[in-house]
Every structure is written in C-alpha cells, then in structure tokens.
Write a protein that holds these residues in place. Structure first.
Motif, PDB file in Angstrom:
ATOM      1  N   VAL A 124      34.922  49.048  43.590  1.00 21.70           N
ATOM      2  CA  VAL A 124      33.443  48.400  43.471  1.00 21.70           C
ATOM      3  C   VAL A 124      33.442  47.137  43.680  1.00 21.70           C
ATOM      4  CG1 VAL A 124      32.629  50.349  41.814  1.00 21.70           C
ATOM      5  CG2 VAL A 124      33.730  48.121  40.791  1.00 21.70           C
ATOM      6  N   GLY A 125      34.394  46.389  43.937  1.00 19.57           N
ATOM      7  CA  GLY A 125      34.465  44.894  44.343  1.00 19.57           C
ATOM      8  C   GLY A 125      35.895  44.548  44.379  1.00 19.57           C
ATOM      9  N   MET A 126      36.019  43.232  44.629  1.00 23.02           N
ATOM     10  CA  MET A 126      37.090  42.458  44.837  1.00 23.02           C
ATOM     11  C   MET A 126      36.945  40.896  44.198  1.00 23.02           C
ATOM     12  SD  MET A 126      40.191  42.874  46.344  1.00 23.02           S
ATOM     13  CE  MET A 126      39.824  43.693  47.912  1.00 23.02           C
ATOM     14  N   VAL A 127      38.040  40.473  43.330  1.00 31.25           N
ATOM     15  CA  VAL A 127      37.924  39.314  42.850  1.00 31.25           C
ATOM     16  C   VAL A 127      39.057  38.289  43.814  1.00 31.25           C
ATOM     17  CG1 VAL A 127      38.562  37.838  40.853  1.00 31.25           C
ATOM     18  CG2 VAL A 127      37.410  39.998  40.345  1.00 31.25           C
ATOM     19  N   SER A 128      38.322  37.300  44.289  1.00 28.84           N
ATOM     20  CA  SER A 128      39.312  36.331  45.184  1.00 28.84           C
ATOM     21  C   SER A 128      39.525  34.969  44.309  1.00 28.84           C
ATOM     22  CB  SER A 128      38.808  36.208  46.329  1.00 28.84           C
ATOM     23  OG  SER A 128      37.501  35.410  46.356  1.00 28.84           O
ATOM     24  N   GLU A 158      50.221  36.659  36.716  1.00 27.79           N
ATOM     25  CA  GLU A 158      51.497  37.391  36.535  1.00 27.79           C
ATOM     26  C   GLU A 158      52.110  37.885  37.796  1.00 27.79           C
ATOM     27  OE1 GLU A 158      51.125  40.081  33.226  1.00 27.79           O
ATOM     28  OE2 GLU A 158      50.852  38.526  31.635  1.00 27.79           O
ATOM     29  N   ASN A 159      51.197  38.436  38.506  1.00 28.02           N
ATOM     30  CA  ASN A 159      51.506  39.176  39.934  1.00 28.02           C
ATOM     31  C   ASN A 159      51.536  38.145  41.040  1.00 28.02           C
ATOM     32  OD1 ASN A 159      52.234  41.873  38.802  1.00 28.02           O
ATOM     33  ND2 ASN A 159      50.198  41.661  37.987  1.00 28.02           N
ATOM     34  N   ARG A 160      51.240  36.758  40.860  1.00 30.08           N
ATOM     35  CA  ARG A 160      51.159  35.969  41.935  1.00 30.08           C
ATOM     36  C   ARG A 160      50.356  36.548  43.224  1.00 30.08           C
ATOM     37  NH1 ARG A 160      56.904  33.299  42.565  1.00 30.08           N
ATOM     38  NH2 ARG A 160      56.234  31.273  41.496  1.00 30.08           N
ATOM     39  N   ILE A 161      49.164  37.018  42.813  1.00 31.33           N
ATOM     40  CA  ILE A 161      48.141  37.546  43.684  1.00 31.33           C
ATOM     41  C   ILE A 161      46.732  36.678  43.717  1.00 31.33           C
ATOM     42  CG2 ILE A 161      49.140  39.847  44.131  1.00 31.33           C
ATOM     43  CD1 ILE A 161      47.080  40.701  42.205  1.00 31.33           C
ATOM     44  N   ARG A 162      46.422  36.580  44.914  1.00 30.40           N
ATOM     45  CA  ARG A 162      44.954  35.855  45.234  1.00 30.40           C
ATOM     46  C   ARG A 162      43.839  36.805  45.510  1.00 30.40           C
ATOM     47  NH1 ARG A 162      47.339  32.464  49.895  1.00 30.40           N
ATOM     48  NH2 ARG A 162      48.299  34.363  50.260  1.00 30.40           N
ATOM     49  N   ARG A 163      43.913  38.223  45.376  1.00 33.25           N
ATOM     50  CA  ARG A 163      42.838  39.027  45.666  1.00 33.25           C
ATOM     51  C   ARG A 163      43.032  40.228  44.916  1.00 33.25           C
ATOM     52  NH1 ARG A 163      44.922  37.488  50.985  1.00 33.25           N
ATOM     53  NH2 ARG A 163      43.486  36.211  51.934  1.00 33.25           N
ATOM     54  N   LEU A 164      42.084  40.663  44.288  1.00 35.45           N
ATOM     55  CA  LEU A 164      42.510  41.819  43.060  1.00 35.45           C
ATOM     56  C   LEU A 164      41.116  42.808  43.044  1.00 35.45           C
ATOM     57  CD1 LEU A 164      44.156  42.682  40.830  1.00 35.45           C
ATOM     58  CD2 LEU A 164      42.771  41.329  39.316  1.00 35.45           C
ATOM     59  N   PRO A 165      41.786  43.993  43.456  1.00 34.74           N
ATOM     60  CA  PRO A 165      40.514  44.932  43.520  1.00 34.74           C
ATOM     61  C   PRO A 165      39.931  45.200  42.136  1.00 34.74           C
ATOM     62  CG  PRO A 165      42.192  45.662  44.896  1.00 34.74           C
ATOM     63  CD  PRO A 165      43.195  44.393  44.186  1.00 34.74           C
ATOM     64  N   VAL A 166      38.584  45.456  42.162  1.00 36.32           N
ATOM     65  CA  VAL A 166      37.952  46.110  40.966  1.00 36.32           C
ATOM     66  C   VAL A 166      37.675  47.362  41.148  1.00 36.32           C
ATOM     67  CG1 VAL A 166      36.136  45.411  39.330  1.00 36.32           C
ATOM     68  CG2 VAL A 166      37.296  43.771  40.571  1.00 36.32           C
ATOM     69  N   ILE A 167      37.912  48.215  40.108  1.00 41.14           N
ATOM     70  CA  ILE A 167      37.751  49.605  39.926  1.00 41.14           C
ATOM     71  C   ILE A 167      36.589  50.105  38.781  1.00 41.14           C
ATOM     72  CG2 ILE A 167      38.821  52.078  39.632  1.00 41.14           C
ATOM     73  CD1 ILE A 167      39.808  50.271  42.222  1.00 41.14           C
ATOM     74  N   ARG A 211      33.214  42.297  36.594  1.00 40.23           N
ATOM     75  CA  ARG A 211      31.955  42.845  37.277  1.00 40.23           C
ATOM     76  C   ARG A 211      31.066  41.532  37.585  1.00 40.23           C
ATOM     77  NH1 ARG A 211      30.196  47.673  36.927  1.00 40.23           N
ATOM     78  NH2 ARG A 211      31.069  48.004  34.854  1.00 40.23           N
ATOM     79  N   GLU A 212      31.113  40.539  36.741  1.00 37.99           N
ATOM     80  CA  GLU A 212      30.163  39.570  36.761  1.00 37.99           C
ATOM     81  C   GLU A 212      30.699  38.529  37.764  1.00 37.99           C
ATOM     82  OE1 GLU A 212      28.713  38.130  32.812  1.00 37.99           O
ATOM     83  OE2 GLU A 212      30.276  39.316  32.435  1.00 37.99           O
ATOM     84  N   THR A 228      30.891  42.154  45.614  1.00 36.57           N
ATOM     85  CA  THR A 228      30.568  43.557  45.637  1.00 36.57           C
ATOM     86  C   THR A 228      30.336  44.081  47.230  1.00 36.57           C
ATOM     87  OG1 THR A 228      28.268  43.332  45.658  1.00 36.57           O
ATOM     88  CG2 THR A 228      29.322  43.672  43.462  1.00 36.57           C
ATOM     89  N   GLY A 229      30.680  42.982  47.985  1.00 36.90           N
ATOM     90  CA  GLY A 229      30.419  43.414  49.519  1.00 36.90           C
ATOM     91  C   GLY A 229      31.740  43.871  50.037  1.00 36.90           C
ATOM     92  N   VAL A 230      32.504  44.589  49.496  1.00 32.03           N
ATOM     93  CA  VAL A 230      33.831  45.003  49.928  1.00 32.03           C
ATOM     94  C   VAL A 230      33.959  46.118  50.885  1.00 32.03           C
ATOM     95  CG1 VAL A 230      36.100  45.654  49.216  1.00 32.03           C
ATOM     96  CG2 VAL A 230      34.775  43.952  47.777  1.00 32.03           C
TER      97      VAL A 230
END
Length: 138
Positions: free
Chosen positions: A110-114, A95-104, A5-6, A10-12
C-alpha cells in the motif's frame, strides 16, 4: 502515535517479477525513483530492486538487463504493516540498514517509507540518529 500509514508515500508502483531489468530501469527513470517493489502475478510483494542492484548485480557482471528478470533480483525482504508505529518503522530500517521500506496491509503493498518521508516527520535529533545508524560502517 504516528503510524507507517501516516508517513508513507502511497504513489508506489510495482515492477512485475517477469519484467526485465531494462523495464525496471526505465520505470525508475520515468517515476524519478531509485527503487521499485517487485510484485508477483498475484500482486503480492516479492522483493525490492534498486538502481544500485541493477548496476552491481547485472551490468557490472556483464549480464543483459533486457534479458534478466526483476524476479531474479529478489533477496531478503523487510516490510512493516500500515498500522505499525513510527518507532517500529525506524527500528526496522535502522537494524537492517535500509533506506526504503515497503508498507503492507492485508498482504498487499500500500505504500513505501523512504528517508525523505522520515525527514518530514522526525526532528533533527532523530534524523541524525537514523543517518548515523543506517550509514555507519558503509
């Protein structure tokens, strides 16, 4: 303890699963992003689509991006809870080799971590380790 969250953006905005890939491409252009979460009619996260997905799985295969729906692009989805700590976020992305991660939170996006979000919150050693693990073997 730093949480998702921090550090999340949040502008997703979501693309609806019944919208076209042409709509998705235009949204990405207008928002200046390379991916969009795919949400169902119930506003729950169904997947994520990237600009690369549109090129490789639609355009390069000769399909019509105006006719193909965003929901057709859904694959295996990874996400974190808004209250998950930063180490869990990093581990999930690495572990999943991803560069963008949804936050639920409570089953809602509620957001995305990039990568950019990580760069603002990690030290140089942590960023270097992340890049090595995510991009190794690509």
């Amino acid at each position: 303890m730093t949480t998702a969250r921090e550090i999340m953006n949040t502008g997703v905005q979501c693309i609806k699963e019944d919208q076209s890939l042409l709509d998705a491409a235009r949204m990405m252009r207008d928002l200046g992003v390379g991916s969009l979460p795919i949400c169902g009619q119930d506003d729950r996260l169904q997947g994520i689509i990237t600009d690369r997905d549109i090129v490789l799985r639609c355009v390069a295969e000769g399909r019509d991006p105006g006719a193909m729906k965003a929901g057709e692009m859904s694959g295996h989805l990874h996400w974190v809870d808004a209250d998950d700590d930063l180490s869990h976020v990093l581990r999930t992305m690495e572990e999943n080799r991803i560069r963008r991660l949804p936050v639920i939170e409570r089953h809602r996006l509620v957001g995305m971590v990039s990568e950019a979000d990580l760069a603002r919150h990690l030290d140089e050693r942590q960023i270097a380790g992340f890049v090595e693990r995510v991009y190794a073997g690509r």
